[in-house]
Write an enzyme that holds these catalytic residues in place. Sequence first.
Site, PDB file in Angstrom:
ATOM      1  N   PRO A  62       0.827  -1.200   0.000  1.00 40.14           N
ATOM      2  CA  PRO A  62       0.000   0.000   0.000  1.00 40.14           C
ATOM      3  C   PRO A  62       0.867   1.259   0.000  1.00 40.14           C
ATOM      4  CG  PRO A  62      -0.113  -1.113   2.121  1.00 40.14           C
ATOM      5  CD  PRO A  62       0.697  -1.996   1.224  1.00 40.14           C
TER       6      PRO A  62
ATOM      7  N   ASP B 156      12.421   3.337 -24.246  1.00 37.37           N
ATOM      8  CA  ASP B 156      12.170   2.736 -25.561  1.00 37.37           C
ATOM      9  C   ASP B 156      10.677   2.695 -25.845  1.00 37.37           C
ATOM     10  OD1 ASP B 156      11.824   0.789 -23.543  1.00 37.37           O
ATOM     11  OD2 ASP B 156      12.121  -0.837 -24.962  1.00 37.37           O
TER      12      ASP B 156
ATOM     13  N   GLU C 166       8.942  -2.934 -19.798  1.00 34.57           N
ATOM     14  CA  GLU C 166      10.307  -2.611 -20.229  1.00 34.57           C
ATOM     15  C   GLU C 166      10.563  -1.145 -19.900  1.00 34.57           C
ATOM     16  OE1 GLU C 166      11.522  -4.307 -23.862  1.00 34.57           O
ATOM     17  OE2 GLU C 166      13.500  -3.392 -23.794  1.00 34.57           O
TER      18      GLU C 166
ATOM     19  N   ASP D  16      18.529   3.755 -28.809  1.00 36.21           N
ATOM     20  CA  ASP D  16      17.310   4.454 -29.223  1.00 36.21           C
ATOM     21  C   ASP D  16      17.473   5.959 -28.985  1.00 36.21           C
ATOM     22  OD1 ASP D  16      16.921   1.727 -28.314  1.00 36.21           O
ATOM     23  OD2 ASP D  16      14.772   1.990 -28.567  1.00 36.21           O
TER      24      ASP D  16
ATOM     25  N   TRP E  21      24.899   1.695 -29.361  1.00 39.27           N
ATOM     26  CA  TRP E  21      24.249   1.892 -28.051  1.00 39.27           C
ATOM     27  C   TRP E  21      25.225   2.665 -27.156  1.00 39.27           C
ATOM     28  CZ3 TRP E  21      21.874  -0.974 -31.440  1.00 39.27           C
ATOM     29  CH2 TRP E  21      20.507  -1.139 -31.347  1.00 39.27           C
TER      30      TRP E  21
ATOM     31  N   GLU F  81       7.393   0.255 -33.067  1.00 37.37           N
ATOM     32  CA  GLU F  81       8.711  -0.332 -32.804  1.00 37.37           C
ATOM     33  C   GLU F  81       9.277  -1.007 -34.048  1.00 37.37           C
ATOM     34  OE1 GLU F  81       8.590  -3.329 -29.749  1.00 37.37           O
ATOM     35  OE2 GLU F  81      10.772  -3.253 -29.478  1.00 37.37           O
TER      36      GLU F  81
ATOM     37  N   HIS G  39       7.267   3.617 -30.082  1.00 33.86           N
ATOM     38  CA  HIS G  39       8.719   3.518 -29.963  1.00 33.86           C
ATOM     39  C   HIS G  39       9.264   4.609 -30.872  1.00 33.86           C
ATOM     40  CE1 HIS G  39      10.195  -0.137 -27.987  1.00 33.86           C
ATOM     41  NE2 HIS G  39      11.348  -0.028 -28.622  1.00 33.86           N
TER      42      HIS G  39
HETATM   43  C1  RAM Z   1      14.414  -3.873 -27.246  1.00 34.36           C
HETATM   44  C2  RAM Z   1      13.868  -2.511 -27.415  1.00 34.36           C
HETATM   45  C3  RAM Z   1      14.873  -1.387 -27.493  1.00 34.36           C
HETATM   46  C4  RAM Z   1      16.141  -1.793 -28.165  1.00 34.36           C
HETATM   47  C5  RAM Z   1      16.668  -3.080 -27.591  1.00 34.36           C
HETATM   48  C6  RAM Z   1      17.918  -3.570 -28.268  1.00 34.36           C
HETATM   49  O1  RAM Z   1      14.221  -4.362 -25.983  1.00 34.36           O
HETATM   50  O2  RAM Z   1      13.143  -2.523 -28.598  1.00 34.36           O
HETATM   51  O3  RAM Z   1      14.285  -0.353 -28.207  1.00 34.36           O
HETATM   52  O4  RAM Z   1      17.111  -0.794 -28.018  1.00 34.36           O
HETATM   53  O5  RAM Z   1      15.717  -4.090 -27.678  1.00 34.36           O
END
Ligand code: RAM
Length: 911
Positions: A139, A467, A473, A480, A544, A747, A768
């Site tokens: 809670p 993302d 997630e 991204d 990345w 995405e 996305h």
């Molecule tokens: C996924 C998502 C994210 C990406 C990674 C590699 O979980 O789509 O955008 O950067 O993978």
Amino acid sequence: MRIFGLRTEYAENPLGLDTPAPRLSWLLESGRHNDVQSAYQVLVASRPGLLREGTADLWDSGRVDTDQSAHVIYGGRPLESKQHYYWKVRVWDGEGEASGWSSSAYWSTGFLNGEPWQAGWIGRKLPGTEDASAHTLPPVPYLRKAFRVQGPVRRAMVYATALGAYELHLNGERVGSDYLAPGWTDYHTRVQYQTYDVTGHLSEGEAVIGALLGTGWYAGHVGMFGAHRYGNTPYLLLELHIELADGTRQIVASDGTWKVFAGPILYSDLLKGEAYDARLEPEGWKRPGYDDGGWDTPAVLECYTGILTAQVDPPVRVMGELLPVSMKKTERGTYLYDMGQNMVGWVRLQLEETREGQEVIVGCAEMLNEDGSLYTTNLREAVQEERYLLREGGPCVLEPHFTFHGFRYVEVTGLTAAPTLHTVVGRVVHSGVTDTGSLETSDPRLNKLLSNIRWGQRGNFLSVPTDCPQRDERLGWTGDAQIFARTASYQMDVARFFHKYMLDVIDARLPSGAFPDVAPDAGWEAFKHASEVLNWHAPDNGGWGDAGVIIPWTVYQMYGDQRILEACYPAMKTWVDYLERHSPGLIRPGYSNYGDWLSIGADTPKDVLDTAYFAYSTALTAKTAGVLGLEDEQTQYYGLFQRIREAFRAAFVSEDGRIKGETQTVYAVAIQMNLLEGELRRKAADHLAANVQAHGSRLTTGFLGVGYLLPALSESGHEDTAYALLTQEAFPSWLYSVKHGATTIWERWDAWTETGGFQNPGMNSFNHYSLGSVGEWMYANLLGLRPRESHPGFKQFDIRPRPGGGLTYAKGEFKSVYGTIRIGWKLERSLFTLQVEIPANTAADVYVPGFVLPDESAEGDFARLIASGAEGTVYRAGSGSYTFVSRLRAADCEIPAEGTAADPAGEEIGA
Ligand code: RAM
């Protein structure tokens, strides 16, 4: 010259700054063409009255001969904690004439020089022997402290934060308008505190401060990693500083004397939604006079070892509201609403009457299944639902506290009376990044694409660049973020947002010095290494990790912000040095996990892609060294860049310009990352254009290639191919989703197709932003606004529109740190008219395509012609408005046939 728009650290009158030398910026307006600031004088005083009189007891910069009007660093007496500072500025124009003084602005300070907090961290003890680690949906405690204000109040400020998420109330009124404060950081390392001016909430006499304390990112569910990422239960830290009229100070601080109660919010979790039982609400608890005798004493956290810092990024707020576009009753007896837009935030429910024990459930999703039910399988373990248990009464307004959802459709269950369309309100929630750029074209499909890109940013700039906003997630994926950063900074003011995110990225660095895949980490690294299903074990990932270099450089380019470079440069070097150590022969091993993630029908070799990014990061690190005046290091990294470039060519590029893999992405990155020159570059660009044509003017790029594809084509003279891709509607393309009703960027190119329906729900977000990185090209080429590397922040810039794609007009604006730039062009048959507005104290080179018709152009005399050729004419122009009219060659414009819809009048202006 008129001065307006005074900003301190990008914000209007910010509170609680902890930087010892804030940066001051102002905007200028001039009625004259080519006007500049030749000098400024800044005054800073400790009291408004002193400033009014012109007594600068803290800083009088004196007259400083410079054209700098943004990011002027405070240079006065050392700042002190918890004070207000008032400032104003005057300037001298290009002719040496002084302006009047600006109106005044202020900032206040938080805790400076490591000054300690007096407050303690307080939370709720679980009853008896209950083990907090077993409670993943606890809670939401209510915390309360009654006190007496000992005299009339001059000023009252609250400094507060939480390991968790909090909402404050003072004498029954909500304090500030932030949500999910203090936002997400790696709480092991740092937590940001917030500052609120609560003078208006307090007067002499009895008072109550209250707080709701959610688990937030600290103890709630994060990513795919479950709950308790940083701790088991949340804690609040708060100091209320009251300055009384007689000058005495009174402090109310969180400590063991507060009272705590489990409360009616049964749980409220970022990923799991909220449940609320109105029957448990303690009536009147936020005000004096409530008897909290039955409440418990709080648990006090022994110590917190992270750093407490003032909030750097704009807080998360409700930034807008949407009303549904339709409502219908389903066969199940529920009510289904369509918000008309895939949005992020939550639903506010407004009920006229409620029954004792009535349960109302609000569920939401991005899409609908074929049977009209909510498509929730793509949420994985996330639950986008609120459950309200009500009591007899009404009317009432219900909304959740510490959760958010990504949705377009809302289903309401359990209503006893028929609702109206306005029973449901969509609360649009994101970090308070405000719009800076806008762009409209003659093609409604492109306008929809631009809208989808903007909504992608709204939905995913929530404390960190996520993302996606819906499934379990919602992580700060670095790849991204970097590919979208340029688009993001055309659309909105993201300087402080990205500065804060870069601190997260640096905090999440691996012991090796590698920049991470995800920031804040929250468990990703451990998860990926432990997972046998994913088989992702790379110690670093090209495209990345490079976010650690690319994002600061982008912010520097777009805002002229040198501090972000200073803050990130050591980590940038560490990254490049790390890559060099792990790249035999300066070629990256190609072990990375993601590559050109979610590309379609093409497989880009990871060694090529990662080596290109390695070169790019090295080049940007060299440039950063240059900006920071570190010449030796600049030479060193530039030398390394050249060696990587040679290695890249030797390993991957044949003499005919073909690059290993021969995908659109390998060509796009090689061209845009400056890995090829002269003839080789031209040949590679031809291969790229041929590849696109061979695919029927369709793209194959994934997350990394997509941002460079159109820029590479335009920069190498393949404008038509770029436009053919942009305006393509067949699958896969940007307009494919637009054609099928998308209101955000998906995405995957194939998130939904006519033939295959929904993609694998294990990874299928409809919000996305990555594939929306084409926005940058639309601003830079279609509209034609480009920053100039040597004069960042649009102090000097280029206006270089490239008409094409059958467009008959484009118009837009961009609020830079120096003022608003406006560009509009239209094409009537072969007549091209370009109107531009350039802010005072800036200058632009304006590239006018075709043959300029001087008699048709206005104010052209104020612009200096600097070049002219078959491609067009270039003018150098300072502040002011200008109109240029030119005649394009038939080959340069797709002239719509006479009498078509695009050219109804069939007339030429000025002809
Ligand atoms: C996924 C998502 C994210 C990406 C990674 C590699 O979980 O789509 O955008 O950067 O993978």
